[in-house]
Scaffold this active site. Structure first.
Site, PDB file in Angstrom:
ATOM      1  N   ARG A   1       3.930  19.860   6.543  1.00 26.92           N
ATOM      2  CA  ARG A   1       5.051  18.949   6.822  1.00 26.92           C
ATOM      3  C   ARG A   1       6.335  19.617   7.324  1.00 26.92           C
ATOM      4  O   ARG A   1       6.998  19.069   8.199  1.00 26.92           O
ATOM      5  CB  ARG A   1       5.378  18.080   5.596  1.00 26.92           C
ATOM      6  CG  ARG A   1       4.310  17.055   5.272  1.00 26.92           C
ATOM      7  CD  ARG A   1       4.801  16.027   4.266  1.00 26.92           C
ATOM      8  NE  ARG A   1       5.424  14.892   4.905  1.00 26.92           N
ATOM      9  CZ  ARG A   1       6.715  14.711   5.040  1.00 26.92           C
ATOM     10  NH1 ARG A   1       7.567  15.589   4.581  1.00 26.92           N
ATOM     11  NH2 ARG A   1       7.175  13.652   5.644  1.00 26.92           N
TER      12      ARG A   1
ATOM     13  N   GLY B   1       2.089   5.003  -0.472  1.00 28.00           N
ATOM     14  CA  GLY B   1       1.546   6.340  -0.660  1.00 28.00           C
ATOM     15  C   GLY B   1       2.674   7.229  -1.130  1.00 28.00           C
ATOM     16  O   GLY B   1       2.803   7.570  -2.299  1.00 28.00           O
TER      17      GLY B   1
ATOM     18  N   GLU C   1       0.835  -1.222   0.000  1.00 30.06           N
ATOM     19  CA  GLU C   1       0.000   0.000   0.000  1.00 30.06           C
ATOM     20  C   GLU C   1       0.857   1.254   0.000  1.00 30.06           C
ATOM     21  O   GLU C   1       0.862   2.021   0.970  1.00 30.06           O
ATOM     22  CB  GLU C   1      -0.860   0.040   1.272  1.00 30.06           C
ATOM     23  CG  GLU C   1      -1.792  -1.108   1.478  1.00 30.06           C
ATOM     24  CD  GLU C   1      -2.445  -1.062   2.867  1.00 30.06           C
ATOM     25  OE1 GLU C   1      -2.006  -0.288   3.748  1.00 30.06           O
ATOM     26  OE2 GLU C   1      -3.394  -1.807   3.085  1.00 30.06           O
TER      27      GLU C   1
ATOM     28  N   CYS D   1      -0.610  33.508  11.867  1.00 25.58           N
ATOM     29  CA  CYS D   1      -0.218  34.072  13.156  1.00 25.58           C
ATOM     30  C   CYS D   1       0.255  32.975  14.088  1.00 25.58           C
ATOM     31  O   CYS D   1      -0.391  32.687  15.099  1.00 25.58           O
ATOM     32  CB  CYS D   1      -1.401  34.769  13.806  1.00 25.58           C
ATOM     33  SG  CYS D   1      -1.964  36.104  12.807  1.00 25.58           S
TER      34      CYS D   1
HETATM   35  N1  LLP Z   1      -1.370   2.041   4.558  1.00 22.97           N
HETATM   36  C1  LLP Z   1      -1.845   2.555   5.694  1.00 22.97           C
HETATM   37  C2  LLP Z   1      -2.823   1.801   6.476  1.00 22.97           C
HETATM   38  C3  LLP Z   1      -1.389   3.811   6.138  1.00 22.97           C
HETATM   39  O1  LLP Z   1      -1.854   4.321   7.278  1.00 22.97           O
HETATM   40  C4  LLP Z   1      -0.444   4.519   5.360  1.00 22.97           C
HETATM   41  C5  LLP Z   1       0.077   5.805   5.801  1.00 22.97           C
HETATM   42  C6  LLP Z   1       0.012   3.935   4.156  1.00 22.97           C
HETATM   43  C7  LLP Z   1      -0.480   2.693   3.797  1.00 22.97           C
HETATM   44  C8  LLP Z   1       0.980   4.622   3.243  1.00 22.97           C
HETATM   45  O2  LLP Z   1       2.213   4.757   3.823  1.00 22.97           O
HETATM   46  P1  LLP Z   1       3.479   5.333   3.007  1.00 22.97           P
HETATM   47  O3  LLP Z   1       3.688   4.423   1.803  1.00 22.97           O
HETATM   48  O4  LLP Z   1       3.143   6.693   2.559  1.00 22.97           O
HETATM   49  O5  LLP Z   1       4.600   5.263   3.963  1.00 22.97           O
HETATM   50  N2  LLP Z   1       2.342  12.175   8.460  1.00 22.97           N
HETATM   51  C9  LLP Z   1       3.255  11.440   7.641  1.00 22.97           C
HETATM   52  C10 LLP Z   1       2.626  10.331   6.870  1.00 22.97           C
HETATM   53  C11 LLP Z   1       1.743   9.427   7.666  1.00 22.97           C
HETATM   54  C12 LLP Z   1       1.478   8.127   6.974  1.00 22.97           C
HETATM   55  C13 LLP Z   1       0.256   7.524   7.536  1.00 22.97           C
HETATM   56  N3  LLP Z   1      -0.158   6.285   6.951  1.00 22.97           N
HETATM   57  C14 LLP Z   1       4.028  12.344   6.709  1.00 22.97           C
HETATM   58  O6  LLP Z   1       3.617  13.496   6.489  1.00 22.97           O
HETATM   59  O7  LLP Z   1       5.070  11.947   6.230  1.00 22.97           O
END
Ligand code: LLP
Length: 432
Positions: A321, A284, A282, A352
């Protein structure tokens, strides 16, 4: 880290289009996405992964309808976490069988929508949630497929803490209770336990660390399936594939990751995991981060106690971020891309709060009012993870460059628009 942009040019181009021209046409602040970079990243990963692995794009990293549609057109499924994301995925034409729903605090309405849509599976985050899915599925006269999300005692090291490794968690069920939870699930009549989900780290850049983690995930899933006599149809490894935000970081070697994963899979299939097992990945950040650039215009310059500030029209209401993660994001002057960096600046927006900085102490060419700053690697958790209403500014527009053509994929939301839906109680009304 500008891997996909040519920094030797005088000014920034998104595909072949001038960023300055796009800023003029659409205004600033602005999110720009280069569709070809989403596609390159998707294909790199697809080619690296074994055929039993399915890419389920994590919509939360960038839920724009056009972007979800793009990944659908490339063949990806989706991982989603809310009713809004489900509606987005369906509107983008994602087939229900290519949707998995993961995340804590799912409401009954969300569970019901997932079941009635007939998605591939819900990853349950607690024993209570298993029971709720069972209760809601009762009306549908067919066992609904579920996976169990586990909070395990291992995790690869994250570059910066994002998910949080092995600490107490709101995510998943502690592995110590997994056997009991599986037995509970198997006793419920309206659900069928078919998967194990483990996601314990994001922004991991070393293929070896991801492979050690995969080994542990497969080991845990295999052991539990043996112990509870459960036939698994999928193992969901979550996301976690990182991207280099700084010069010191190197691109993740997805080839090594994919080859290693294929070996782990083969070994566990020989040990007895079912031959038709699917492996869900999965991602992102890996798919979306590098395709996005945030453009913001310099409104004012000032010096305060030795610090040179660039005051811009964007801020952390559009891109949170930089306050959250110390590594920050790469910044360039879009209209002075190849000029030598000679000055140190901090960049602040209009909000602010001292939190409102987009970068601190970075080197840029000398900047003037009217220059256009480009902040890179914002395609993941950029627009979507911010706080757009603070100070009632217009939200940024999102523009995608696809096949040489620019498309406004999300127009700005203006104060007039969000004022329209608000209500003032009768006694407080102002009559002029
Ligand atoms: N699957 C689930 C269930 C998730 O909660 C997430 C991300 C992903 C997949 C995707 O993860 P990735 O491939 O992007 O690592 N606040 C953080 C990102 C939080 C990610 C939360 N869950 C940031 O700004 O870098």
């Amino acid at each position: 880290m500008l891997e996909y942009f040519d920094a030797r040019q005088a000014s920034l181009k998104i595909a072949d289009l001038e960023a300055t021209a796009l800023a003029k046409e659409y205004g600033t602040p602005l999110y720009l996405y280069d569709a070809s970079i989403f596609e390159i990243k998707y294909r790199k990963l697809r080619e690296a992964l074994p055929p039993q692995a399915d890419i389920f794009f994590a919509v939360k990293s960038n839920p724009s309808l056009a972007i979800v549609s793009l990944f659908r057109s490339l063949g990806a499924g989706v991982d989603l976490a809310s009713l809004g994301e489900l509606q987005t995925a369906l509107k983008a034409g994602v087939l229900p069988q290519k949707i998995v729903f993961t995340g804590p605090s799912k409401t009954d309405a969300e569970i019901e929508a997932a079941i009635s849509t007939g998605i591939f599976a819900i990853n349950a985050e607690s024993e209570r949630e298993l029971e709720r899915i069972d209760r809601i599925a009762h009306a549908y006269h067919k066992k609904f497929p579920v996976g169990l999300r586990l909070n395990v005692g291992f995790a690869p090291k994250e570059r910066t803490t994002v998910i949080g490794g092995t600490a107490p968690q709101k995510f998943g069920i502690d592995v110590a209770r997994a056997t009991e939870a599986i037995r509970l699930a198997k006793g419920l009549r309206n659900i069928e336990l078919i998967g194990i989900h483990i996601f314990n780290a994001s922004q991991v850049l070393e293929a070896e660390a991801l492979l050690n983690n995969a080994e542990n995930i497969f080991g845990t899933a295999f052991e539990l399936s043996q112990k509870t006599n459960t036939e698994l149809r999928y193992i969901d490894m979550g996301g976690g594939l990182g991207i280099p935000y700084t010069d010191e970081e190197r691109e993740l070697d997805v080839g090594t990751f994919g080859r290693g994963l294929a070996k782990i899979l083969t070994r566990y299939l020989e040990k007895g995991l079912p031959k038709n097992l699917r492996v869900l990945v999965e991602p992102g950040r890996y798919l979306t981060a590098e395709a996005g650039v945030y453009l913001t215009r310099v409104i004012d310059l000032k010096e305060s106690r030795g610090v040179n500030y660039l005051l811009v029209d964007g801020g952390v209401h559009h891109l949170l971020r930089p306050t959250w993660f110390p590594t920050g994001h790469p910044v360039r002057v879009a209209n002075k891309l190849n000029q030598p960096t000679r000055q140190t600046y901090s960049i602040g927006g209009p909000l602010c709060t001292a939190l409102d900085y987009l970068a601190k102490n970075i080197q840029l060419p000398p900047v003037e009012v009217g220059d256009l700053l480009a902040i890179f690697d914002v395609g993941a958790y950029g627009f979507t993870e911010s706080m757009p209403y603070f100070l009632s500014h217009t939200t940024p527009a999102e523009v995608m460059v696809l096949q040489g053509q620019d498309y406004l994929i999300r127009p700005r939301l203006t104060p007039e628009e969000y004022l329209k839906s608000q209500v003032v109680p009768e006694p407080l009304k102002f009559f002029s």
